[in-house]
Design an enzyme around this catalytic site. Structure first.
Site, PDB file in Angstrom:
ATOM      1  N   TRP A 194      -8.358  13.087   7.084  1.00  0.00           N
ATOM      2  CA  TRP A 194      -7.028  13.631   7.391  1.00  0.00           C
ATOM      3  C   TRP A 194      -6.803  15.023   6.800  1.00  0.00           C
ATOM      4  O   TRP A 194      -5.805  15.668   7.095  1.00  0.00           O
ATOM      5  CB  TRP A 194      -5.927  12.663   6.928  1.00  0.00           C
ATOM      6  CG  TRP A 194      -6.045  12.208   5.496  1.00  0.00           C
ATOM      7  CD1 TRP A 194      -6.580  11.026   5.065  1.00  0.00           C
ATOM      8  CD2 TRP A 194      -5.634  12.911   4.309  1.00  0.00           C
ATOM      9  NE1 TRP A 194      -6.533  10.939   3.689  1.00  0.00           N
ATOM     10  CE2 TRP A 194      -5.955  12.085   3.204  1.00  0.00           C
ATOM     11  CE3 TRP A 194      -5.042  14.148   4.066  1.00  0.00           C
ATOM     12  CZ2 TRP A 194      -5.694  12.463   1.878  1.00  0.00           C
ATOM     13  CZ3 TRP A 194      -4.782  14.515   2.750  1.00  0.00           C
ATOM     14  CH2 TRP A 194      -5.110  13.681   1.679  1.00  0.00           C
ATOM     15  N   GLU A 213      -8.229   4.431  -5.138  1.00  0.00           N
ATOM     16  CA  GLU A 213      -8.927   4.967  -3.968  1.00  0.00           C
ATOM     17  C   GLU A 213      -9.397   6.378  -4.270  1.00  0.00           C
ATOM     18  O   GLU A 213      -8.737   7.117  -5.010  1.00  0.00           O
ATOM     19  CB  GLU A 213      -7.991   5.072  -2.753  1.00  0.00           C
ATOM     20  CG  GLU A 213      -7.514   3.781  -2.168  1.00  0.00           C
ATOM     21  CD  GLU A 213      -6.563   4.020  -0.993  1.00  0.00           C
ATOM     22  OE1 GLU A 213      -6.616   5.119  -0.382  1.00  0.00           O
ATOM     23  OE2 GLU A 213      -5.758   3.131  -0.704  1.00  0.00           O
ATOM     24  N   CYS A 230      20.510  -0.830   4.809  1.00  0.00           N
ATOM     25  CA  CYS A 230      20.216   0.059   3.674  1.00  0.00           C
ATOM     26  C   CYS A 230      21.477   0.820   3.247  1.00  0.00           C
ATOM     27  O   CYS A 230      21.696   1.045   2.056  1.00  0.00           O
ATOM     28  CB  CYS A 230      19.069   1.009   4.019  1.00  0.00           C
ATOM     29  SG  CYS A 230      17.468   0.162   4.108  1.00  0.00           S
ATOM     30  N   CYS A 288      14.487   4.278   4.446  1.00  0.00           N
ATOM     31  CA  CYS A 288      15.097   3.693   5.640  1.00  0.00           C
ATOM     32  C   CYS A 288      16.602   3.930   5.593  1.00  0.00           C
ATOM     33  O   CYS A 288      17.216   3.775   4.543  1.00  0.00           O
ATOM     34  CB  CYS A 288      14.787   2.197   5.687  1.00  0.00           C
ATOM     35  SG  CYS A 288      15.562   1.377   7.096  1.00  0.00           S
ATOM     36  N   CYS A 338      18.898   2.460   7.806  1.00  0.00           N
ATOM     37  CA  CYS A 338      19.561   1.490   8.696  1.00  0.00           C
ATOM     38  C   CYS A 338      20.876   1.004   8.080  1.00  0.00           C
ATOM     39  O   CYS A 338      21.140   1.239   6.900  1.00  0.00           O
ATOM     40  CB  CYS A 338      18.618   0.318   8.966  1.00  0.00           C
ATOM     41  SG  CYS A 338      18.579  -0.885   7.632  1.00  0.00           S
ATOM     42  N   LYS A 348     -11.794   6.229  11.624  1.00  0.00           N
ATOM     43  CA  LYS A 348     -13.212   5.969  11.887  1.00  0.00           C
ATOM     44  C   LYS A 348     -14.135   7.066  11.367  1.00  0.00           C
ATOM     45  O   LYS A 348     -15.323   6.847  11.219  1.00  0.00           O
ATOM     46  CB  LYS A 348     -13.463   5.686  13.367  1.00  0.00           C
ATOM     47  CG  LYS A 348     -13.135   6.803  14.337  1.00  0.00           C
ATOM     48  CD  LYS A 348     -13.482   6.338  15.767  1.00  0.00           C
ATOM     49  CE  LYS A 348     -13.115   7.355  16.821  1.00  0.00           C
ATOM     50  NZ  LYS A 348     -11.647   7.534  16.964  1.00  0.00           N
ATOM     51  N   PHE A 349     -13.573   8.252  11.086  1.00  0.00           N
ATOM     52  CA  PHE A 349     -14.421   9.307  10.524  1.00  0.00           C
ATOM     53  C   PHE A 349     -14.106   9.589   9.057  1.00  0.00           C
ATOM     54  O   PHE A 349     -14.462  10.632   8.521  1.00  0.00           O
ATOM     55  CB  PHE A 349     -14.307  10.583  11.364  1.00  0.00           C
ATOM     56  CG  PHE A 349     -14.863  10.390  12.758  1.00  0.00           C
ATOM     57  CD1 PHE A 349     -16.171   9.940  12.947  1.00  0.00           C
ATOM     58  CD2 PHE A 349     -14.061  10.617  13.875  1.00  0.00           C
ATOM     59  CE1 PHE A 349     -16.677   9.733  14.227  1.00  0.00           C
ATOM     60  CE2 PHE A 349     -14.565  10.420  15.155  1.00  0.00           C
ATOM     61  CZ  PHE A 349     -15.878   9.970  15.334  1.00  0.00           C
ATOM     62  N   HIS A 350     -13.396   8.676   8.409  1.00  0.00           N
ATOM     63  CA  HIS A 350     -13.123   8.857   6.971  1.00  0.00           C
ATOM     64  C   HIS A 350     -14.366   8.487   6.176  1.00  0.00           C
ATOM     65  O   HIS A 350     -15.038   7.505   6.482  1.00  0.00           O
ATOM     66  CB  HIS A 350     -11.950   7.959   6.559  1.00  0.00           C
ATOM     67  CG  HIS A 350     -11.404   8.285   5.201  1.00  0.00           C
ATOM     68  ND1 HIS A 350     -12.100   8.040   4.040  1.00  0.00           N
ATOM     69  CD2 HIS A 350     -10.222   8.848   4.822  1.00  0.00           C
ATOM     70  CE1 HIS A 350     -11.369   8.438   3.012  1.00  0.00           C
ATOM     71  NE2 HIS A 350     -10.230   8.933   3.457  1.00  0.00           N
ATOM     72  N   ASN A 393       0.835  -1.199   0.000  1.00  0.00           N
ATOM     73  CA  ASN A 393       0.000   0.000   0.000  1.00  0.00           C
ATOM     74  C   ASN A 393       0.870   1.249   0.000  1.00  0.00           C
ATOM     75  O   ASN A 393       1.760   1.383   0.836  1.00  0.00           O
ATOM     76  CB  ASN A 393      -0.897   0.030   1.240  1.00  0.00           C
ATOM     77  CG  ASN A 393      -1.949   1.112   1.145  1.00  0.00           C
ATOM     78  OD1 ASN A 393      -2.863   1.021   0.330  1.00  0.00           O
ATOM     79  ND2 ASN A 393      -1.805   2.152   1.941  1.00  0.00           N
ATOM     80  N   GLU A 394       0.618   2.118  -0.962  1.00  0.00           N
ATOM     81  CA  GLU A 394       1.291   3.430  -1.003  1.00  0.00           C
ATOM     82  C   GLU A 394       2.744   3.361  -0.573  1.00  0.00           C
ATOM     83  O   GLU A 394       3.151   3.987   0.416  1.00  0.00           O
ATOM     84  CB  GLU A 394       0.506   4.447  -0.168  1.00  0.00           C
ATOM     85  CG  GLU A 394      -0.862   4.729  -0.754  1.00  0.00           C
ATOM     86  CD  GLU A 394      -1.584   5.908  -0.130  1.00  0.00           C
ATOM     87  OE1 GLU A 394      -1.273   6.269   1.023  1.00  0.00           O
ATOM     88  OE2 GLU A 394      -2.476   6.470  -0.801  1.00  0.00           O
TER      89      GLU A 394
HETATM   90  C1  GLA Z   1      -4.482   6.300   1.804  1.00  0.00           C
HETATM   91  C2  GLA Z   1      -4.389   4.826   2.182  1.00  0.00           C
HETATM   92  C3  GLA Z   1      -5.652   4.248   2.717  1.00  0.00           C
HETATM   93  C4  GLA Z   1      -6.362   5.228   3.613  1.00  0.00           C
HETATM   94  C5  GLA Z   1      -6.608   6.495   2.857  1.00  0.00           C
HETATM   95  C6  GLA Z   1      -7.402   7.510   3.628  1.00  0.00           C
HETATM   96  O1  GLA Z   1      -4.707   6.547   0.502  1.00  0.00           O
HETATM   97  O2  GLA Z   1      -3.930   4.038   1.114  1.00  0.00           O
HETATM   98  O3  GLA Z   1      -5.323   3.083   3.435  1.00  0.00           O
HETATM   99  O4  GLA Z   1      -5.572   5.486   4.727  1.00  0.00           O
HETATM  100  O5  GLA Z   1      -5.368   7.070   2.548  1.00  0.00           O
HETATM  101  O6  GLA Z   1      -7.638   8.664   2.859  1.00  0.00           O
HETATM  102 ZN    ZN Z   2      16.796  -0.363   6.236  1.00  0.00          ZN
END
Ligand code: GLA
Ligand code: ZN
Length: 671
Positions: free
Chosen positions: A325, A317, A171, A166, A168, A366-368, A160-161
């Site tokens: 956020w 997404e 690295c 890093c 360390c 929880k509020f997304h 994910n994203e």
């Molecule tokens: C990112 C993440 C998701 C979620 C959304 C919320 O794009 O990939 O898991 O956290 O933000 O906007």
């Molecule tokens: Zn590392």
């Protein structure tokens, strides 16, 4: 312009627009007999045909080392199959279980100041750690082996994203290896990095350390190499993750969700290993006429993502409502959700996906915004808007795989951005590379001219205009390629701060814009940086436009002066030049100007270069038209990014667009 055609669908078994998104059934496992079943009913009601599962599910899949639990996922896969849902399945490496960090602390990421993170959050693993690579490969292999033969498996969503870095010891070692391969000898590295400066010469490879606020930041070659290395780390980690997926499920396409212009990874490089590009789209919609600027920026990001692979992409997404956020978690005005969704399709997305399907009950998101709110029913405004989008997407099945015809290429290059933002000169905090490019983009967007957004290593064939604002760094071969492009009849546009450094971030010594001097027919002697409230003027075609931030002082060496500065000691000197070369021409815009100048300038180029436009009409401010085509049928999306009604005058009469409306029409007019 390139010939339009139809690409195969992203997932062969699902030849329609995928509508759905992130779903976390593991958070509702205790309620699987009720919530899971209800979710299937609600999803179908909303016209949802795909869900992305398994993202961040590692602690449910492997609660202790080697103790795998797939029974819940088997059940969910059955349920999705019964409900005809395409499965976008994630690998779980984006966040890991606590036991893993506890037992193998080497997987914890180390910051630039050399402090090691504690366990927690997400996206905080070391990309070099052999343990992390092994554990990831193991769980990915089990997922792939178990689900490869399931007909509903459509696409792999790898991790994910990808982001961050890093520092360390593991690295650092890999970084030194990377440098050894790139430079061969320390002498070559010292020369490329200009290390005699401040006595920074290295005499042993082991002395090289990644940049750090408490150590080295002033060796630009080091900073640039570290960025390039970090990109290679993600490429390599992605290949590690996908090896088992490809082994067990060779026909299932793999992608990872990108983040627009996220500065930490060169997406043009990462895209080389993806089967399909995908990205997460979270615009800061205002609900006011400022949304024209927001909309043009989002269009730019879609075009960039599409151009990474030059074919339809996934909007992996987007929020169906507020984005928790963002500093102001504004509700979408009615209609904006459809606009945001169809905008993606207009620019080449073959999926409209959300974060998230069902709102979580606890923790940080929880509020997304979500399709299904805490209240849990279909009787919400947001649910209705999503269901409406579902209906509209169903009518657009014939669009899947179609091409986006662009005769304009705009250059956006991560390597240029890295070097430019590190340059320590000009107007340090106001370099604004990205927003400068988007301002140029907007001048095409408002005319309904499609744009490919490519980096400076990509081929230029088939374009009539190539615009490369602020191309501070010239990568090897670019000047030769652009010269050939111009000589064969193309139109090239360059701007202030172009051709200052080579690929090692070393300045050209024979005058700026370096190897582009001949193609542009100019020499840039000096550049003036302006204080925030200071302005100059660009006088062009009897009109005066505001100039600010940067005014470059240019001498014509073959080029002709088209516009001049209005004041200061360089008043009367060129502010816009043209150089005729071969069958084409090359323009140079010497100053940063107000949008009106870019609009007028590019409108004249679009006209004289006969650039393809989606609609042969004058579009009112805030409206764009974008096109997809299979070479026979053109689908034209006319979108109003304002809270006001707009009228468009067409040959066939007046077309009224309501606030935020998207009008989709078939075209056969050759604009
Ligand atoms: C990112 C993440 C998701 C979620 C959304 C919320 O794009 O990939 O898991 O956290 O933000 O906007
Ligand atoms: Zn590392």
């Amino acid at each position: 312009m390139k010939q339009a055609f139809r690409h195969p669908p992203i997932a062969a078994k699902f030849p329609y627009i995928l509508h759905g998104g992130d779903y976390n059934p593991e958070q509702w496992i205790k309620w699987k007999d009720t919530v899971w079943k209800e979710d299937m009913r609600l999803a179908k009601l909303a016209g949802i045909n795909t869900l992305s599962i398994g993202i961040f599910a590692w602690s449910t899949l492997e609660p202790s080392e080697g103790d795998y639990h797939f029974e819940w996922l088997d059940e969910m896969m059955d349920l999705m199959a019964e409900n005809d849902m395409a499965v976008v399945m994630a690998t779980p490496s984006g966040a890991r279980p606590a036991w893993l960090s506890q037992k193998y602390p080497e997987v914890l990421r180390v910051n630039a100041d050399r402090t090691r993170n504690l366990h927690g959050g997400r996206h905080n693993h070391c990309l070099s750690s052999p343990v992390y690579r092994e554990k990831t490969a193991q769980i990915n292999a089990r997922l792939a082996e178990r689900y490869a033969k399931r007909p509903s498996l459509a696409i792999w969503h790898v991790s994910n994203e990808y982001g961050g870095e890093c520092h360390c010891p593991l690295c650092q070692e890999r970084f030194r290896e990377f440098l050894r391969k790139r430079y061969g000898t320390l002498d070559a590295l010292n020369a490329a990095w200009w290390t005699a400066f401040w006595s920074h010469t290295y005499t042993d490879w082991s002395q090289i350390e990644s940049p750090s606020p408490t150590g080295e930041t002033s060796t630009h070659g080091l900073n640039l190499s570290w960025k390039r290395f970090t990109t290679e780390q993600f490429v390599d980690f992605y290949l590690c993750e996908t090896a088992p997926l490809k082994k067990f499920a060779p026909s299932i396409p793999c992608t990872t969700n990108l983040m627009g212009t996220y500065p930490g990874v060169d997406y043009f490089r990462l895209a080389e290993v993806l089967d399909v590009a995908s990205w997460d789209n979270y615009p800061h919609w205002r609900g006011t006429d400022e949304d024209t600027a927001v909309g043009s920026r989002v269009s730019f990001l879609h075009d960039l993502t599409r151009s990474l692979k030059g074919k339809p992409f996934m909007m992996m997404e987007s929020s169906p409502s507020a984005t928790n956020w963002q500093p102001v978690a504004k509700l979408r005005r009615p209609g904006v959700h459809a606009l945001q969704s169809l905008q993606a399709v207009a620019h080449g997305a073959d999926t409209v996906q959300y974060f998230q399907f069902r709102k979580g009950r606890g923790a940080a998101e929880k509020f997304h915004g979500a399709v299904v709110d805490h209240e849990g029913t279909e009787y919400t405004r947001v649910f209705h808007e999503v269901a409406d989008v579902g209906k509209r997407l169903k009518d657009l099945e014939q669009i899947v795989g179609t091409f986006t015809p662009a005769s304009v290429a705009l250059i956006y290059d991560w390597n240029v951005r890295w070097a430019l933002e590190d340059a320590k000169g000009f107007l340090q905090s106001k370099t604004n590379y990205e927003s400068a490019i988007i301002n140029h983009y907007r001048a095409f967007w408002r005319l309904g001219a499609s744009v490919d957004v490519i980096d400076s290593t990509r081929p230029l064939d088939g374009y009539s205009i190539v615009s490369a604002p602020m191309l501070y760094m010239l990568r090897p071969g670019f000047a030769e390629r652009i010269t050939a492009f111009v000589e064969s009849g193309g139109t090239f546009v360059a701007s202030y701060i172009t051709g200052y450094v080579d690929e090692n971030d070393l300045c050209f010594l024979d005058g700026f814009p370096g190897p582009l001097k001949d193609a542009l027919g100019i020499w840039c002697e000096e550049i003036d940086a302006l204080y925030p409230n200071e302005t100059n003027m660009v006088v062009w075609n009897g009109k005066t436009y505001k100039a600010f931030d940067f005014c470059e002082i240019v001498h014509c060496r073959g080029a002709k002066r088209l516009a001049t500065y209005g004041k200061d000691f360089y008043a009367g000197q060129p502010a816009l030049t043209i150089n005729h070369r071969g069958k084409g021409k090359a323009y140079f815009i010497a100053a940063r100007t107000e949008q009106a100048f870019l609009n007028d300038f590019y409108a004249s180029l679009v006209k004289e270069s006969r650039v393809h436009r989606a609609l042969d009409a004058n579009l009112p401010e805030g409206v764009t038209a974008q096109e997809r085509s299979d070479g026979k049928t053109r689908s034209i999306f006319v979108m109003n990014f304002t809270p006001f009604p707009k009228n468009i005058i067409l040959d066939s009469g007046k077309k009224y667009l309501a606030p935020w409306e998207v009008w989709i029409t078939q075209g056969n007019n050759e604009a």
